[in-house]
Motif scaffolding. Sequence first.
Motif, PDB file in Angstrom:
ATOM      1  N   SER A   1      -7.257   4.608  -7.162  1.00 22.84           N
ATOM      2  CA  SER A   1      -8.037   5.629  -6.470  1.00 22.84           C
ATOM      3  C   SER A   1      -7.148   6.663  -5.782  1.00 22.84           C
ATOM      4  O   SER A   1      -7.514   7.844  -5.671  1.00 22.84           O
ATOM      5  N   VAL A   2      -5.972   6.245  -5.325  1.00 24.22           N
ATOM      6  CA  VAL A   2      -5.023   7.173  -4.700  1.00 24.22           C
ATOM      7  C   VAL A   2      -4.272   7.943  -5.777  1.00 24.22           C
ATOM      8  O   VAL A   2      -4.059   9.159  -5.655  1.00 24.22           O
TER       9      VAL A   2
ATOM     10  N   LYS B   1      -8.889   9.152  -3.297  1.00 23.47           N
ATOM     11  CA  LYS B   1      -8.786   8.770  -1.899  1.00 23.47           C
ATOM     12  C   LYS B   1      -7.373   9.056  -1.413  1.00 23.47           C
ATOM     13  O   LYS B   1      -6.459   9.222  -2.211  1.00 23.47           O
TER      14      LYS B   1
ATOM     15  N   ILE C   1      -2.111   2.369  -6.522  1.00 25.81           N
ATOM     16  CA  ILE C   1      -3.532   2.237  -6.217  1.00 25.81           C
ATOM     17  C   ILE C   1      -4.285   3.277  -7.045  1.00 25.81           C
ATOM     18  O   ILE C   1      -4.112   4.480  -6.826  1.00 25.81           O
TER      19      ILE C   1
ATOM     20  N   TYR D   1       0.818  -1.214   0.000  1.00 29.88           N
ATOM     21  CA  TYR D   1       0.000   0.000   0.000  1.00 29.88           C
ATOM     22  C   TYR D   1       0.852   1.264   0.000  1.00 29.88           C
ATOM     23  O   TYR D   1       0.447   2.297  -0.545  1.00 29.88           O
TER      24      TYR D   1
ATOM     25  N   SER E   1     -10.387   2.012  -8.527  1.00 31.59           N
ATOM     26  CA  SER E   1     -10.163   0.801  -7.732  1.00 31.59           C
ATOM     27  C   SER E   1      -9.220   1.067  -6.567  1.00 31.59           C
ATOM     28  O   SER E   1      -8.320   1.908  -6.647  1.00 31.59           O
ATOM     29  N   ASP E   2      -9.437   0.333  -5.479  1.00 31.19           N
ATOM     30  CA  ASP E   2      -8.543   0.400  -4.323  1.00 31.19           C
ATOM     31  C   ASP E   2      -7.532  -0.744  -4.312  1.00 31.19           C
ATOM     32  O   ASP E   2      -6.776  -0.894  -3.354  1.00 31.19           O
TER      33      ASP E   2
END
Length: 229
Positions: free
Chosen positions: A55-56, A61, A53, A48, A134-135
């Motif tokens: 969405s990041v 997010k 990612i 992570y 997507s996460d």
Amino acid sequence: MFIPLHDHNSWEHVVSPVVTWGLILANVAIFLMVQGAGLGDAGHASVYSYGLIPSVFFDQKDLPFALDAVPAGWSVVTYAFLHADFMHLIGNMLFLWVFGDNVEDAMGHVRFLVFYLLCAAAGGLAYAVSAYGSDVPLIGASGAVSGVVAAYLMLHPKVKVWVLALGRIPLRLSAQWLLGAWVAYQIFNAVFAQESRVAWSAHIGGLAAGAVLVVFLRRSGVRLFDRGL
């Protein structure tokens, strides 16, 4: 599908493919030292912190402060130095070991490093767009390695390569048939595979980038498609 072992393809321009070797060492070192061999809290957190990612990456997010290790934009490259487990790492590094040296030979050290990172970024962007919102984090050198495969196929389609087919049958085949089938397999899965854990879109992004970039980053005088072999 197959495990590459060795190609009969000598270097013409470099004494040693130091960038290829350095990339392999970097991937192994990061897997062991940063990811804790993919085990425990270090393995989970690194995915992570340094994985891509969508969405990041697209600022939909934010990561928790404890996991926010690098700017989101950097993850388009940092993801390519992480791996899920030893088999994931070994598979990618075998492809880089067998095919990377000759692509580096055709480009030179600095251009090959730029090429590798751009292919990684292209694979990451392809995944981020295809999985928009997507996460699920993307990790692995497959996008960059796919670019190396595409470049090798365009440079040396006639070279013979030793592989283990189905993981056990030794075969010596021309790269044009071997890697051509591999490319077709990636495209097929990118189109038809549903809910796969493999990010096929990253492979396609890397392949496309590799095929284009090799035309511009190869040394002057290096011919494509083994012309003059």
